[in-house]
Write a protein that holds these residues in place. Structure first.
Motif, PDB file in Angstrom:
ATOM      1  N   GLN A   3       0.825  -1.201   0.000  1.00  0.00           N
ATOM      2  CA  GLN A   3       0.000   0.000   0.000  1.00  0.00           C
ATOM      3  C   GLN A   3       0.863   1.256   0.000  1.00  0.00           C
ATOM      4  N   HIS A 108       0.849   5.220  12.071  1.00  0.00           N
ATOM      5  CA  HIS A 108       0.552   4.313  10.957  1.00  0.00           C
ATOM      6  C   HIS A 108       0.978   2.873  11.250  1.00  0.00           C
ATOM      7  N   GLU A 110       0.397  -0.423  13.612  1.00  0.00           N
ATOM      8  CA  GLU A 110      -0.604  -0.990  14.516  1.00  0.00           C
ATOM      9  C   GLU A 110       0.014  -1.416  15.846  1.00  0.00           C
ATOM     10  N   THR A 139      -6.557  11.666  16.119  1.00  0.00           N
ATOM     11  CA  THR A 139      -6.672  10.367  15.460  1.00  0.00           C
ATOM     12  C   THR A 139      -7.856   9.536  15.944  1.00  0.00           C
ATOM     13  N   PHE A 166      -9.268   3.128  14.821  1.00  0.00           N
ATOM     14  CA  PHE A 166      -8.427   3.682  13.764  1.00  0.00           C
ATOM     15  C   PHE A 166      -9.294   4.575  12.893  1.00  0.00           C
ATOM     16  N   THR A 167      -8.623   5.423  12.125  1.00  0.00           N
ATOM     17  CA  THR A 167      -9.289   6.332  11.207  1.00  0.00           C
ATOM     18  C   THR A 167      -8.672   6.167   9.829  1.00  0.00           C
ATOM     19  N   GLU A 168      -9.495   6.099   8.804  1.00  0.00           N
ATOM     20  CA  GLU A 168      -9.012   6.049   7.427  1.00  0.00           C
ATOM     21  C   GLU A 168      -9.209   7.421   6.787  1.00  0.00           C
ATOM     22  N   VAL A 169      -8.138   7.964   6.254  1.00  0.00           N
ATOM     23  CA  VAL A 169      -8.146   9.295   5.662  1.00  0.00           C
ATOM     24  C   VAL A 169      -7.906   9.168   4.160  1.00  0.00           C
ATOM     25  N   ASP A 174      -6.767   6.180  -2.799  1.00  0.00           N
ATOM     26  CA  ASP A 174      -6.700   5.181  -1.738  1.00  0.00           C
ATOM     27  C   ASP A 174      -6.961   5.858  -0.398  1.00  0.00           C
ATOM     28  N   THR A 175      -6.607   5.188   0.690  1.00  0.00           N
ATOM     29  CA  THR A 175      -6.738   5.755   2.030  1.00  0.00           C
ATOM     30  C   THR A 175      -5.482   5.452   2.836  1.00  0.00           C
ATOM     31  N   VAL A 176      -5.243   6.278   3.840  1.00  0.00           N
ATOM     32  CA  VAL A 176      -4.164   6.059   4.801  1.00  0.00           C
ATOM     33  C   VAL A 176      -4.807   5.772   6.154  1.00  0.00           C
ATOM     34  N   VAL A 177      -4.315   4.743   6.840  1.00  0.00           N
ATOM     35  CA  VAL A 177      -4.858   4.361   8.138  1.00  0.00           C
ATOM     36  C   VAL A 177      -4.048   5.024   9.249  1.00  0.00           C
TER      37      VAL A 177
END
Length: 223
Positions: A3, A108, A110, A139, A166-169, A174-177
């Motif tokens: 990713q 970023h 986990e 966040t 978590f938040t997806e931006v 695509d998205t960044v977690v």
């Protein structure tokens, strides 16, 4: 890792358009870093090496670790860089660095506790770990600024106390977690890995005056 390879063009474009790294983020790291002039430091998630560049210009020796080969090749102009497979894997001998730092990286990852443990292994006794992250208030899942009827900007905390949130931006197509953990979870995790907190700083948003009372960045140094 795949990713982040896909997101590499977006990441470069974002940094070109956003002056925050030069004006806010790197100065905040330098404020908490407190490294002696001859220190050998580890830059975890060095990206294209922009923070490395600032520290090397001050005479420090910096080794970078980066997941994205294209970014690592750019960072090589500022010092040696190792391409890693996972952000928490550190292919170095124990106690081989005087200190380490992460800039807008830990949120970023986990397994933040694993990062604290592995960095403790490669940093010598008495060495330091410095960190700049997006503030946990920001966040938290569902957290967002809101404006009341009088025009005052407040902050909705969302799921701040969610332990696994978590938040997806959005990031291009695509998205960044952003993995969320409370400030208490962050500090307790570092302490359990042997890190003693020396300094913590908070900053508001660097562009939005109406959010001056809302935390946006958090910086720490441990020994």
């Amino acid at each position: 890792m795949d990713q982040w390879n896909d997101l590499e063009p977006w990441w470069r474009e974002e940094l070109v358009a956003d002056p925050a790294y030069e004006s806010v983020v790197t100065p905040l790291l330098l404020e908490v870093l407190d490294a002696p002039p001859d220190a050998r430091l580890l830059d975890l998630g060095c990206g294209d090496g922009r923070v490395m560049r600032a520290l090397v210009a001050d005479g420090l020796k910096v080794v970078g670790v980066e997941l994205v080969p294209a970014l690592a090749r750019t960072a090589l102009t500022h010092g040696p860089v190792v391409v890693g497979r996972r952000p928490e894997e550190l292919p170095f001998r124990s106690a081989s660095f005087d200190g380490a730092y992460l800039v807008l990286v830990l949120e970023h990852v986990e397994d933040h506790h694993g990062v604290f443990e592995r960095v403790a292994r490669v940093v010598r006794p008495g060495g330091s770990l410095s960190l700049v992250i997006n503030h946990p208030v920001w966040t938290a899942p569902g957290s967002t600024p809101i404006t009341d009827d009088d025009g005052e900007v407040l902050w909705r905390p969302g799921g701040y106390f969610d332990r696994q949130g978590f938040t997806e931006v959005p990031a291009g197509d695509d998205t960044v977690v952003f993995f969320h953990r409370t400030t208490a979870s962050l500090l307790n995790s570092a302490a359990s890995a042997g890190w003693a907190l020396e300094v913590m700083e908070e900053r508001p948003h660097h562009e939005l005056d109406d959010q001056g009372g809302i935390p946006r960045l958090l910086a720490c140094r441990w020994r």
